[in-house]
Design a protein around this motif. Structure first.
Motif, PDB file in Angstrom:
ATOM      1  N   GLN A  84      -2.398  -3.638  -0.421  1.00 50.93           N
ATOM      2  CA  GLN A  84      -3.689  -3.450  -1.060  1.00 50.93           C
ATOM      3  C   GLN A  84      -3.937  -4.667  -1.950  1.00 50.93           C
ATOM      4  N   GLU A 110       0.024   3.975  -6.286  1.00 57.75           N
ATOM      5  CA  GLU A 110      -1.113   4.620  -5.658  1.00 57.75           C
ATOM      6  C   GLU A 110      -2.345   3.766  -5.924  1.00 57.75           C
ATOM      7  N   ARG A 111      -3.345   3.876  -5.093  1.00 60.00           N
ATOM      8  CA  ARG A 111      -4.474   2.955  -5.166  1.00 60.00           C
ATOM      9  C   ARG A 111      -5.218   3.050  -6.497  1.00 60.00           C
ATOM     10  N   GLU A 112      -5.440   4.271  -6.977  1.00 63.47           N
ATOM     11  CA  GLU A 112      -6.110   4.416  -8.265  1.00 63.47           C
ATOM     12  C   GLU A 112      -5.252   3.851  -9.389  1.00 63.47           C
ATOM     13  N   GLU A 113      -3.948   4.038  -9.291  1.00 60.95           N
ATOM     14  CA  GLU A 113      -3.033   3.535 -10.316  1.00 60.95           C
ATOM     15  C   GLU A 113      -3.061   2.014 -10.370  1.00 60.95           C
ATOM     16  N   ARG A 147     -12.025  -5.064  -3.707  1.00 59.36           N
ATOM     17  CA  ARG A 147     -10.750  -4.505  -3.238  1.00 59.36           C
ATOM     18  C   ARG A 147     -10.736  -4.565  -1.719  1.00 59.36           C
ATOM     19  N   THR A 160      -7.416  -2.972 -14.698  1.00 60.91           N
ATOM     20  CA  THR A 160      -8.474  -2.860 -15.709  1.00 60.91           C
ATOM     21  C   THR A 160      -7.888  -2.650 -17.108  1.00 60.91           C
ATOM     22  N   ASP A 161      -6.787  -1.920 -17.202  1.00 60.46           N
ATOM     23  CA  ASP A 161      -6.158  -1.726 -18.514  1.00 60.46           C
ATOM     24  C   ASP A 161      -5.645  -3.041 -19.090  1.00 60.46           C
ATOM     25  N   ASP A 167       0.838  -1.197   0.000  1.00 63.02           N
ATOM     26  CA  ASP A 167       0.000   0.000   0.000  1.00 63.02           C
ATOM     27  C   ASP A 167       0.875   1.251   0.000  1.00 63.02           C
ATOM     28  N   GLY A 194      -5.515  -0.001  -9.496  1.00 68.60           N
ATOM     29  CA  GLY A 194      -6.767  -0.407 -10.113  1.00 68.60           C
ATOM     30  C   GLY A 194      -6.767  -0.199 -11.620  1.00 68.60           C
ATOM     31  N   ARG A 195      -6.191   0.913 -12.057  1.00 74.37           N
ATOM     32  CA  ARG A 195      -6.155   1.198 -13.486  1.00 74.37           C
ATOM     33  C   ARG A 195      -5.271   0.204 -14.236  1.00 74.37           C
TER      34      ARG A 195
END
Length: 296
Positions: free
Chosen positions: A286, A196-199, A214, A205-206, A170, A201-202
């Protein structure tokens, strides 16, 4: 400096004629001793890991005898062994040959219907396309040169509808450690990425996966590492090698004290809300459970 030097310095045993192992065994044999690894396992189970009754490696990620499970960067093999003990076909990879050989011997004692171990840096994986129903990669992505390419390779080997269990450190704990951890901890072969958490996840999905859930966990280990770097600095000298291999027993006394304290805390049912809050506030890892499309 290695963990044996660190232990001897911090216990005042530099001139003790006994071996470090003998001194550590005496420490570990005390009736009130709590091993950090044992405490960490209890803590992990309370966070939803290694749920034997429901056959879930992590809550929401069940393993059955019909599964083909790939564990990338298997390390000591906890995930592989959990899967093997459910009778699954297990495939495990790591860059360290000794870890693969050791795990092969342990898996041979389980009811796994088939077991394959490979020394591999994962690009490419020695695994056929669309052959795995469960894909696991825990605390690996932060080490690899090209995380997107690594994830694409994980997706390649998953069957349509395959579940993925992915974990990385994390960013909160990682960024705090930058203030006092030695520089090598954030250099090859250690952590060369902080996600980073958004990164995170991206990236998932990418790569073409759908995020199912999560979570985060591991306050115990985050604070443990804070203490570890502090006592290592107190002892002086640079540690050598991959951090996961360096940070092994024998542990300095303050870490044994922390494990003992935390073990006492989490044995109290009343402490469960506090543990959950701290796991969210300052987690070690995470976690994402994701799914590959049924259309492949």
């Amino acid at each position: 400096m290695n963990q044996f030097d660190l232990f001897r310095r911090l216990t005042g045993a530099e001139n003790d004629p006994r071996s470090t192992d003998e001194i550590w065994q005496e420490t570990a044999s005390q009736p009130d001793f709590v091993d950090s690894r044992d405490c960490g396992l209890v803590d992990a189970v309370q966070s939803g890991w290694y749920l034997s009754e429901s056959d879930e490696l992590f809550k929401g990620f069940a393993i059955s005898a019909t599964d083909s499970v790939l564990d990338v960067g298997c390390g000591a093999g906890g995930a592989t062994l959990f899967s093997a003990n459910r009778g699954a076909h297990v495939v495990f990879t790591d860059v360290v040959a000794e870890k693969i050989e050791s795990l092969k011997a342990r898996v041979a004692q389980t009811p796994a219907r088939k077991a394959e171990g490979f020394v591999s840096d994962s690009i490419p994986l020695p695994v056929a396309a669309a052959s795995m129903s469960r894909v696991i990669s825990m605390e690996v992505l932060e080490h690899v040169e090209d995380p997107a390419a690594f994830l694409r390779e994980l997706v390649r080997v998953g069957q349509p509808g395959a579940l993925y269990l992915l974990a990385v450190p994390d960013p909160v704990g990682e960024n705090i450690q930058k203030n006092f951890a030695p520089g090598y901890y954030f250099q090859r072969p250690n952590h060369i990425h902080i996600f980073e958490r958004e990164e995170f996840g991206r990236l998932v999905t990418d790569a073409g996966l759908e995020i199912v859930r999560r979570d985060s966990f591991g306050f115990f280990w985050t604070f443990w590492m804070f203490l570890y770097w502090s006592v290592a600095k107190q002892a002086g000298g640079e540690m050598e090698g991959t951090s996961h291999d360096v940070v092994q027993p024998p542990y300095p006394p303050i870490l044994n004290d922390w494990a003992k304290l935390w073990h006492q805390v989490i044995k109290m049912p009343e402490a469960a809300p506090m543990k959950r809050a701290l796991d969210q506030l300052l987690p070690k890892s995470q976690v994402i459970i994701a799914r590959k499309s049924e259309n492949g």
